[in-house]
Design a protein around this motif. Sequence first.
Motif, PDB file in Angstrom:
ATOM      1  N   ILE A  55       0.784  -1.311   0.152  1.00 39.61           N
ATOM      2  CA  ILE A  55       0.002  -0.047  -0.123  1.00 39.61           C
ATOM      3  C   ILE A  55       0.996   1.229   0.090  1.00 39.61           C
ATOM      4  N   ALA A  56       0.836   2.080  -0.993  1.00 38.11           N
ATOM      5  CA  ALA A  56       1.302   3.306  -1.152  1.00 38.11           C
ATOM      6  C   ALA A  56       0.424   4.543  -0.794  1.00 38.11           C
ATOM      7  N   SER A  57       1.134   5.511   0.067  1.00 36.64           N
ATOM      8  CA  SER A  57       0.206   6.800   0.357  1.00 36.64           C
ATOM      9  C   SER A  57      -0.147   7.371  -0.929  1.00 36.64           C
ATOM     10  N   PRO A  58      -1.250   7.845  -1.117  1.00 42.42           N
ATOM     11  CA  PRO A  58      -1.741   8.741  -2.015  1.00 42.42           C
ATOM     12  C   PRO A  58      -1.678   9.975  -1.914  1.00 42.42           C
ATOM     13  N   ILE A  59      -1.162  10.464  -0.611  1.00 37.56           N
ATOM     14  CA  ILE A  59      -1.129  11.766  -0.279  1.00 37.56           C
ATOM     15  C   ILE A  59       0.109  12.118   0.915  1.00 37.56           C
ATOM     16  N   ASN A  60       0.535  13.620   0.639  1.00 34.42           N
ATOM     17  CA  ASN A  60       1.446  13.736   2.030  1.00 34.42           C
ATOM     18  C   ASN A  60       0.776  13.910   2.963  1.00 34.42           C
ATOM     19  N   VAL A  61       1.402  13.408   4.209  1.00 36.80           N
ATOM     20  CA  VAL A  61       1.002  13.309   5.743  1.00 36.80           C
ATOM     21  C   VAL A  61       2.122  14.034   6.586  1.00 36.80           C
ATOM     22  N   PRO A  62       2.167  15.227   6.971  1.00 37.29           N
ATOM     23  CA  PRO A  62       0.840  16.132   6.925  1.00 37.29           C
ATOM     24  C   PRO A  62       0.644  16.690   5.346  1.00 37.29           C
ATOM     25  N   ALA A  63      -0.437  16.825   5.275  1.00 35.35           N
ATOM     26  CA  ALA A  63      -1.043  17.455   3.569  1.00 35.35           C
ATOM     27  C   ALA A  63      -0.469  18.609   3.349  1.00 35.35           C
ATOM     28  N   TYR A  64      -0.206  19.738   4.408  1.00 37.32           N
ATOM     29  CA  TYR A  64       0.178  20.914   4.539  1.00 37.32           C
ATOM     30  C   TYR A  64       1.125  21.321   5.646  1.00 37.32           C
ATOM     31  N   ARG A  65       1.758  22.413   5.468  1.00 40.44           N
ATOM     32  CA  ARG A  65       2.680  22.725   6.716  1.00 40.44           C
ATOM     33  C   ARG A  65       1.817  23.090   7.902  1.00 40.44           C
ATOM     34  N   ASN A  66       1.757  22.675   9.025  1.00 40.15           N
ATOM     35  CA  ASN A  66       1.024  23.001  10.041  1.00 40.15           C
ATOM     36  C   ASN A  66       2.072  23.358  11.485  1.00 40.15           C
ATOM     37  N   SER A  67       1.247  23.942  12.365  1.00 42.69           N
ATOM     38  CA  SER A  67       1.841  23.955  13.442  1.00 42.69           C
ATOM     39  C   SER A  67       1.868  22.699  14.599  1.00 42.69           C
ATOM     40  N   ALA A  68       3.056  22.820  15.070  1.00 44.08           N
ATOM     41  CA  ALA A  68       3.365  21.727  16.346  1.00 44.08           C
ATOM     42  C   ALA A  68       2.789  21.919  17.472  1.00 44.08           C
ATOM     43  N   MET A  69       2.343  23.224  17.908  1.00 43.14           N
ATOM     44  CA  MET A  69       1.713  23.420  18.828  1.00 43.14           C
ATOM     45  C   MET A  69       0.716  25.026  18.924  1.00 43.14           C
ATOM     46  N   ASP A  70       0.568  25.296  20.142  1.00 40.51           N
ATOM     47  CA  ASP A  70      -0.388  26.282  20.285  1.00 40.51           C
ATOM     48  C   ASP A  70       0.898  27.806  20.354  1.00 40.51           C
ATOM     49  N   GLY A  71       0.574  28.538  19.426  1.00 37.39           N
ATOM     50  CA  GLY A  71       1.489  29.748  19.813  1.00 37.39           C
ATOM     51  C   GLY A  71       1.273  30.738  18.710  1.00 37.39           C
ATOM     52  N   TYR A  72       2.592  31.528  18.179  1.00 37.94           N
ATOM     53  CA  TYR A  72       2.272  32.582  17.124  1.00 37.94           C
ATOM     54  C   TYR A  72       3.276  32.088  15.870  1.00 37.94           C
ATOM     55  N   ALA A  73       2.738  32.659  14.730  1.00 38.91           N
ATOM     56  CA  ALA A  73       3.344  32.238  13.474  1.00 38.91           C
ATOM     57  C   ALA A  73       3.636  33.520  13.040  1.00 38.91           C
ATOM     58  N   LEU A  74       4.927  33.484  12.472  1.00 36.23           N
ATOM     59  CA  LEU A  74       5.750  34.652  12.089  1.00 36.23           C
ATOM     60  C   LEU A  74       6.935  34.280  10.839  1.00 36.23           C
ATOM     61  N   TYR A  75       7.338  35.305  10.636  1.00 38.94           N
ATOM     62  CA  TYR A  75       8.735  35.331   9.968  1.00 38.94           C
ATOM     63  C   TYR A  75      10.001  35.090  10.968  1.00 38.94           C
ATOM     64  N   GLY A  76      10.729  33.988  10.545  1.00 41.38           N
ATOM     65  CA  GLY A  76      11.949  33.823  11.369  1.00 41.38           C
ATOM     66  C   GLY A  76      12.779  34.714  11.543  1.00 41.38           C
ATOM     67  N   LYS A  77      12.908  35.621  10.594  1.00 38.61           N
ATOM     68  CA  LYS A  77      13.675  36.720  10.463  1.00 38.61           C
ATOM     69  C   LYS A  77      13.513  37.954  11.438  1.00 38.61           C
ATOM     70  N   ASP A  78      12.225  37.854  11.818  1.00 43.26           N
ATOM     71  CA  ASP A  78      11.746  38.912  12.792  1.00 43.26           C
ATOM     72  C   ASP A  78      12.058  38.739  14.174  1.00 43.26           C
ATOM     73  N   ILE A  79      12.598  37.344  14.314  1.00 42.41           N
ATOM     74  CA  ILE A  79      13.042  37.253  15.753  1.00 42.41           C
ATOM     75  C   ILE A  79      14.176  37.910  16.197  1.00 42.41           C
ATOM     76  N   PRO A  80      14.336  38.764  17.305  1.00 41.62           N
ATOM     77  CA  PRO A  80      15.481  39.660  17.381  1.00 41.62           C
ATOM     78  C   PRO A  80      16.485  38.698  18.055  1.00 41.62           C
ATOM     79  N   LEU A  81      18.010  39.354  17.892  1.00 44.95           N
ATOM     80  CA  LEU A  81      19.010  38.622  18.341  1.00 44.95           C
ATOM     81  C   LEU A  81      19.116  38.762  19.723  1.00 44.95           C
TER      82      LEU A  81
END
Length: 421
Positions: A55-81
């Motif tokens: 049996i081969a998978s007909p789809i990607n798993v996960p099917a799309y990029r998703n969050s691994a936890m509750d939080g805030y999604a953003l650009y990584g470049k916006d994280i301050p040094l």
Amino acid sequence: MTDINKPSDCCMDATDSSISASDALRMIAAKLRPVDGIEAAPLRNALGRILARPIASPINVPAYRNSAMDGYALYGKDIPLDGQRRLRVVGSAFAGQPYRGELNRGECIRIMTGAKVPETADTVIMQEWVERDGDEALIDARGKPGANVRQAGEDIQAGAVILQPGDEIGPAQLGLLASLGIPEVAVYRRLRVAFFSSGDEIRSIGQPLEEGQIYDSNRYTLFGMLSELGADVIDMGVIADEAAAIQAAMTQAAREADLVLTSGGISVGEADFIAEAIPQLGEVHFAKVAIKPGRPLTFAHIGNAGFFGLPGNPVAVMITFLQFVRPAIQRLQGKREQLAPTLRVKAGSPLRKLPGRTEFQRGILSLDEQGELVVRSSGRQGSGVLSSMSDGNCLIRLSDETGNIQPGDLVEVQPFDLLRH
């Protein structure tokens, strides 16, 4: 290399035609092939079945990029040094309810576990690391670019083979297949197994017992073990100790089933008609195995059907089934070959054993006061003492060369729960 068609010298003497347990298993594997016949099984009916095709998978798993936890999604470049940075919160995303807008630099969204990460975001910072101030979020240098985002196909990529022929479908496999939207699978047809008991002293439940008679427990034991293995069982009842009746029953069983099992009637007594019938009806591969209990064990073929003549004693029936019939059934079912799981644990009681053949004693596996596994005898070890199997929860396997066991010695244990499937 050992010739599987001849008994091993190490397990024989001049008057003994027994073969070793390991040679018997090798011969069974060499003589049996998976049944013909593949059928489509709807997913809800596939539990316990054996896959016949990959049996081969007909789809990607996960099917799309998703969050691994509750939080805030953003650009990584916006994280301050160092220090903190304020980002404007422009929306939110939940599992099944993605954020529909466009996310720009200096912005973020509130996101929940499993929700789709916006195309222009690449990082999720856990909510415990974010300070909320109205419609702004304050982030610091603890976040790492790319963190907490599960990529599409990270678990399973479309086209990847996820299950192989010979795999058994259990609850986890059902869930996996359902997660991929697969409604049915190709499985081997169910194995048909016919069985009967023989002996003039045997009576079925519900019949009165006369002097010298006993109730037939073996058929119920076999029914239970066969059902646990997912076989399609054909119970032919108790056959009288008459040569013609035995031959007729064996011929009918071989015609209707893939595998035939009998209990009793395979020794060398005057009324052991099964032992007499087998060479007349088919080909005998071996008739004795150097084990205790269960030495008079016959493996043969009657036409295209495999045949096992099991001993008559109830404990010997169970042990020979678990050690030899069970792997034979799994091979006929097309199941991928698996060794029966074993444990090495300390003996908690002395065990009597003479060297010379493999012995299976019934035991009780438990934890001692130090939390370590120990095994002790479940009581009397006679091959007719069925309570030793009911009271015990494992078999203690003592090899050919092993002698008496003292408390504290390491022994090999096969838990019953691991032998059922």
